[in-house]
Design a protein around this motif. Structure first.
Motif, short mmCIF file in Angstrom:
data_model
loop_
_atom_site.label_atom_id
_atom_site.label_comp_id
_atom_site.label_asym_id
_atom_site.label_seq_id
_atom_site.Cartn_x
_atom_site.Cartn_y
_atom_site.Cartn_z
N LEU B 300 7.66 2.86 -11.89
CA LEU B 300 7.91 2.48 -10.51
C LEU B 300 8.09 0.97 -10.37
CD1 LEU B 300 5.50 4.89 -8.62
CD2 LEU B 300 8.00 4.94 -8.67
N ILE B 301 7.33 0.20 -11.18
CA ILE B 301 7.45 -1.26 -11.12
C ILE B 301 8.85 -1.69 -11.57
CG2 ILE B 301 6.60 -3.43 -12.11
CD1 ILE B 301 3.81 -2.03 -12.27
N VAL B 302 9.33 -1.07 -12.65
CA VAL B 302 10.68 -1.40 -13.14
C VAL B 302 11.73 -1.04 -12.09
CG1 VAL B 302 12.43 -0.84 -14.85
CG2 VAL B 302 10.07 -1.19 -15.58
N LEU B 303 11.58 0.13 -11.48
CA LEU B 303 12.51 0.54 -10.43
C LEU B 303 12.56 -0.50 -9.31
CD1 LEU B 303 12.17 4.36 -9.62
CD2 LEU B 303 13.88 3.18 -10.97
N GLY B 304 11.38 -0.90 -8.87
CA GLY B 304 11.28 -1.87 -7.78
C GLY B 304 11.96 -3.18 -8.14
N CYS B 305 11.69 -3.68 -9.36
CA CYS B 305 12.27 -4.95 -9.79
C CYS B 305 13.80 -4.85 -9.86
CB CYS B 305 11.72 -5.36 -11.15
SG CYS B 305 9.99 -5.82 -11.05
N LEU B 306 14.27 -3.73 -10.38
CA LEU B 306 15.72 -3.54 -10.50
C LEU B 306 16.35 -3.53 -9.10
CD1 LEU B 306 18.07 -3.02 -12.41
CD2 LEU B 306 17.68 -0.57 -12.10
N GLY B 307 15.70 -2.83 -8.19
CA GLY B 307 16.19 -2.78 -6.81
C GLY B 307 16.30 -4.16 -6.21
N ILE B 308 15.25 -4.98 -6.40
CA ILE B 308 15.25 -6.34 -5.85
C ILE B 308 16.35 -7.18 -6.49
CG2 ILE B 308 13.90 -8.48 -5.73
CD1 ILE B 308 11.39 -6.65 -5.55
N ALA B 309 16.48 -7.05 -7.83
CA ALA B 309 17.50 -7.83 -8.55
C ALA B 309 18.89 -7.52 -8.02
CB ALA B 309 17.42 -7.56 -10.04
N VAL B 310 19.17 -6.22 -7.83
CA VAL B 310 20.49 -5.83 -7.34
C VAL B 310 20.72 -6.39 -5.94
CG1 VAL B 310 21.91 -3.88 -6.61
CG2 VAL B 310 20.75 -3.81 -8.81
#
Lengths: 239, 344
Positions: B300-310
């Motif tokens: 979930l942390i990776v998902l969140g970071c990816l979302g923010i980066a995009v």
């Protein structure tokens, strides 16, 4: 027959009365110019006519019908087309699509016929070459032309032009005047707010001067331009 | 220019081949793959509906789980209370969700922006609490489909005799194909809608509402249409999802995380406001899930970071980035002037 009638229309923003008991009658097929210093309430008057704001007092009639309580959308369908002082294109749509929205929702054009109608307007306004470009990437001149073209695409009986010649070079201005004359000659009524007087005066039949929300004077172009009160207030010339 | 056209052709062929392969999965693939891809397809349907709502109509709803839940419960009601086939229940689920959208639109359309988002969320929570009171469907603890329902539902015996294998595998194949058809229908319907007069009006509203009104576009009517249609699609998907799950509880059916948060993530990383965006998003999401499944919360942390980066570096998502770099387009919404139409 009058296309537009304002009966003592007033509008205040807080303590400031921006439109003060303005009464006006525009005949079908007439071209009326509006001049006045910045802050005189010219654009507010357009917003009142187009329905973007409602008056505190008074009534607005289109072809004799009271439209005071109607929305901007309903007034488009009743025949009022407008351009904005600051161009407001649909940035992510192409120039052609910008017109298609207006033609299909504002005018009663549909399908292929709407497409041909839009191309006609684009060639008339000199935008044919950039029909496929995104409106967001246009130059100032092109944006101003798009404002005009999009208003035309709603097939208006009355078109409101807000400082459409501002910021253009003389050559560009001449082209624009030609286009507006053309619209006028097809029987469309025009109300045009403009600071570029030579452009305005070469098109309109009458001039109206607004100052502090009130009508200072209405009359023929020469009559108004030579009136001492107008020269003093609007042009800032000591008489 | 012609190079680009050839590349676009290639991309289209690629997509068609992929689609054909997807249709064959229950015949050639394992049952686990069928179940995985069912999850992917249903997420895509939800994401495409949310994309239409938020990306094209500018209505950022956080309450889409209401329609998933209502669709699921309507399907359960059809099966348990009326004794109907679950496949009919899917249609009823979609229609019921669309009916719920009417009062929800009535209240939430008075709100805009962030307030609209919160309003829809609250409406979804209220709906969840209401359904938790429905004793005939198990109240707060939920209920299951009667034993054997999915093994005898419409089409399953035929698929079983055709493919061989167990009834459960045939039922998985059926729900998979239904999901694939619904996904395809959603994509095509969204494309046709956006290419229509109404779709163009919708895009003009998204760009500049004031200007759209002054050329005669009626914002409320258009938005109401989109809200109702996406509720229908979401409701259908909800009912379908719970046929495969076979058990429903208010928490699972109205889960904001499962049916809205992941869906927003998928749409945003794929490319909000583009039709291929949710496809890309759901593929990325699927592989991330496979890759990180064993790491628990890290996932979930990776998902969140990816979302923010995009959101920070590629506002129009991965698909937006791709079209920007290559100039290639799939499912383009451009309308061409009439002369050029003739030329092609």
């Amino acid at each position: 027959m009058s296309i537009l009638t304002l009966k003592s229309v007033s509008k205040s923003f807080g303590a400031l009365k921006v439109t003060d008991a303005v009464s006006l009658d525009v005949q079908a097929g007439e071209a009326l110019g509006i001049i006045g210093p910045n802050g005189a309430g010219k654009s507010t008057l357009f917003n009142l006519i187009a329905g973007n704001i409602k008056p505190d007092e008074g009534q607005v009639f289109l072809e004799g019908v009271d439209v005071t309580q109607r929305t901007p959308m309903e007034r488009v369908h009743a025949g009022v087309g407008r351009s904005f002082q600051i161009p407001q294109p649909f940035n992510h749509l192409s120039v052609y699509e910008n017109l298609m929205v207006a033609a299909q929702f504002g005018g009663a054009h549909l399908g292929r016929e709407a497409g041909l109608f839009c191309m006609c307007i684009l060639s008339e306004t000199g935008l044919e070459a950039c029909a496929r470009d995104l409106a967001g990437g246009l130059s100032l001149l092109q944006r101003k032309r798009l404002e005009l073209a999009r208003a035309m695409a709603t097939s208006p009986k009355l078109i409101l032009l807000d400082e459409i010649a501002g910021g253009l070079t003389d050559g560009e201005c001449i082209d624009l005047v030609k286009t507006i004359r053309n619209i006028h000659s097809q029987g469309t009524s025009i109300i045009w707010i403009e600071h570029v007087l030579h452009a305005l005066n070469s098109v309109v039949d009458r001039l109206m001067v607004l100052n502090f929300g009130k009508i200072l004077m209405v009359g023929g172009v020469d009559e108004v331009m030579h009136a001492p009160a107008v020269r003093e207030i609007y042009l800032g010339i000591e008489v | 220019m012609s190079d680009q056209k050839n590349l676009t052709r290639l991309l289209q062929l690629f997509a068609l081949a992929g689609l054909a392969l997807l249709f064959l999965v229950p015949v050639i693939g394992s049952r686990a793959l069928v179940q995985d891809l069912f999850g992917v397809l249903t997420l895509f349907i939800l994401a495409q509906n949310w994309n239409l709502l938020a990306g094209f109509a500018g209505m950022v709803s956080v309450g889409q789980q209401a329609f998933v839940g209502v669709g699921a419960y309507a399907m359960f009601a059809c099966v348990i209370l009326l004794g109907l086939d679950p496949v009919i229940g899917i249609a009823v689920g979609g229609i019921t969700a669309m009916i719920l959208a009417i009062p929800m639109a009535f209240f939430s359309f008075r709100l805009a922006g962030a307030y609209f988002a919160i309003g829809t969320w609250v409406a979804a929570e209220i709906t969840r609490l209401c359904f938790a009171q429905w004793k005939a469907l198990g109240g707060g603890t939920g209920t299951s489909l009667p034993k054997g329902t999915t093994k005898t539902m419409f089409g399953v015996p035929e698929i079983k005799s055709w493919l061989g294998g167990s009834s459960s595998a045939a039922s998985d194949a059926l729900t998979y194909w239904l999901a694939l058809i619904l996904a395809l229908a959603t994509l095509i319907a969204a494309w046709l809608f956006l290419k229509s007069r109404m779709g163009l009006g919708l895009q003009s509203l998204r760009d500049n509402e004031e200007a759209a009104c002054s050329v005669g576009v009626n914002p409320t009517r258009l938005k109401a249409w989109v809200f109702m249609l996406t509720a229908f699609g979401t409701g259908l998907c909800g009912a379908l999802l719970f046929i495969q799950i076979t058990r429903v509880t208010p928490e699972a059916a109205f889960s904001v995380v499962d049916w809205t948060a992941f869906v927003i993530f998928i749409t945003v990383i794929g490319g909000i406001g583009t039709l291929p965006g949710p496809i890309i998003g759901v593929i990325v999401f699927y592989f991330l899930q496979r890759l990180l499944a064993d790491y628990g919360t890290v996932y979930l942390i990776v998902l969140g970071c990816l979302g923010i980066a995009v959101m920070l570096f590629a506002r129009r998502g991965l698909w937006g980035l791709f079209t920007e770099k290559t100039g290639l387009e799939l499912l383009s919404l451009r309308q061409l002037p009439p002369e050029e139409n003739q030329a092609h």
